[in-house]
Write a protein that holds these residues in place. Structure first.
Motif, PDB file in Angstrom:
ATOM      1  N   GLN A  33       0.636  -1.219  -0.085  1.00  0.00           N
ATOM      2  CA  GLN A  33      -0.501   0.236  -0.057  1.00  0.00           C
ATOM      3  C   GLN A  33       1.236   1.283   0.387  1.00  0.00           C
ATOM      4  OE1 GLN A  33      -2.718   0.167   2.893  1.00  0.00           O
ATOM      5  NE2 GLN A  33      -3.810   2.267   2.073  1.00  0.00           N
ATOM      6  N   ALA A  34       1.811   1.290   0.636  1.00  0.00           N
ATOM      7  CA  ALA A  34       3.530   1.892   1.068  1.00  0.00           C
ATOM      8  C   ALA A  34       3.497   2.344  -0.491  1.00  0.00           C
ATOM      9  CB  ALA A  34       4.231   1.958   2.243  1.00  0.00           C
ATOM     10  N   VAL A  37       1.605   4.344  -2.936  1.00  0.00           N
ATOM     11  CA  VAL A  37       1.423   5.955  -2.723  1.00  0.00           C
ATOM     12  C   VAL A  37       2.853   6.345  -2.727  1.00  0.00           C
ATOM     13  CG1 VAL A  37       1.695   7.568  -0.631  1.00  0.00           C
ATOM     14  CG2 VAL A  37       0.100   5.662  -0.791  1.00  0.00           C
ATOM     15  N   PRO A 109      -4.888   9.876   7.612  1.00  0.00           N
ATOM     16  CA  PRO A 109      -4.655   8.326   7.545  1.00  0.00           C
ATOM     17  C   PRO A 109      -3.537   8.133   8.464  1.00  0.00           C
ATOM     18  CG  PRO A 109      -4.110   9.240   5.449  1.00  0.00           C
ATOM     19  CD  PRO A 109      -4.847  10.251   6.588  1.00  0.00           C
ATOM     20  N   GLN A 113      -4.264   4.526   9.634  1.00  0.00           N
ATOM     21  CA  GLN A 113      -3.080   3.187   9.584  1.00  0.00           C
ATOM     22  C   GLN A 113      -1.476   3.644  10.133  1.00  0.00           C
ATOM     23  OE1 GLN A 113      -4.439   4.005   5.841  1.00  0.00           O
ATOM     24  NE2 GLN A 113      -4.608   1.811   5.419  1.00  0.00           N
ATOM     25  N   LEU A 116       1.350   2.253   8.412  1.00  0.00           N
ATOM     26  CA  LEU A 116       1.588   3.137   6.966  1.00  0.00           C
ATOM     27  C   LEU A 116       2.662   3.827   7.084  1.00  0.00           C
ATOM     28  CD1 LEU A 116       0.894   1.730   3.877  1.00  0.00           C
ATOM     29  CD2 LEU A 116      -1.359   3.596   4.549  1.00  0.00           C
ATOM     30  N   CYS A 118       3.755   5.542   4.235  1.00  0.00           N
ATOM     31  CA  CYS A 118       3.791   6.926   3.438  1.00  0.00           C
ATOM     32  C   CYS A 118       1.502   6.683   2.915  1.00  0.00           C
ATOM     33  CB  CYS A 118       4.411   6.535   1.814  1.00  0.00           C
ATOM     34  SG  CYS A 118       5.870   5.783   1.891  1.00  0.00           S
ATOM     35  N   MET A 119       1.434   8.361   2.838  1.00  0.00           N
ATOM     36  CA  MET A 119       0.297   8.397   2.475  1.00  0.00           C
ATOM     37  C   MET A 119       0.177   9.414   2.344  1.00  0.00           C
ATOM     38  SD  MET A 119      -0.483   8.510   7.061  1.00  0.00           S
ATOM     39  CE  MET A 119       1.058   7.524   7.350  1.00  0.00           C
TER      40      MET A 119
END
Length: 142
Positions: A33-34, A37, A109, A113, A116, A118-119
């Motif tokens: 996910q990161a 991003v 975020p 989250q 995480l 990187c968002m």
């Protein structure tokens, strides 16, 4: 221009090191996910530099100066990094506690989250953190 938050443990890579180097690849992201991003970042996008683990606070702003490319620190896999340039420190670091306490940052975020690295951030969240950090949004975007 879009806005992001990048987390780094200051004992691994600190804001002071970012400032000293000027431009640095943002490597070591090993979460799908990161990494997505990072792949979405474009030239000129801005990101808060957040000290995780120790300090837990937004301390500065960086700008994307090279879009996603293969992370040279990855021994295998499809991991990427981006290069970021130092823009400016925040006059007042913005702590995680201050972010959690600010009603205008509900849903950010960083709180939802927390692991995480990187968002993406909404422009409204960017503006609030700039304000808390002592910057008017125009200064952070210049």
């Amino acid at each position: 221009m879009r806005f992001f938050l990048l987390k780094s443990e200051p004992d691994a890579f600190s804001w002071e090191e970012q400032v000293a180097r000027g431009v640095e690849p943002w490597t070591g992201v090993r979460n799908a996910q990161a990494a997505a991003v990072l792949r979405s970042m474009e030239l000129g996008d801005r990101a808060f530099f957040y000290h995780s683990n120790i300090g837990k606070q937004v301390v500065g702003i960086v700008e994307v100066v090279r879009t996603a490319y293969p992370d040279p620190t990855a021994s295998k896999g499809n991991w990427v990094c981006v290069d970021v340039r130092t823009v400016c420190p925040l006059p007042r670091p913005v702590t995680l506690a201050a972010i959690r306490a600010e009603k205008r940052l509900e849903g950010i975020p960083l709180v939802r989250q927390s692991r995480l690295s990187c968002m993406a951030l909404d422009p409204a969240h960017w503006q609030v953190i700039c304000e808390l950090g002592g910057l008017v949004p125009a200064e952070a975007a210049a």
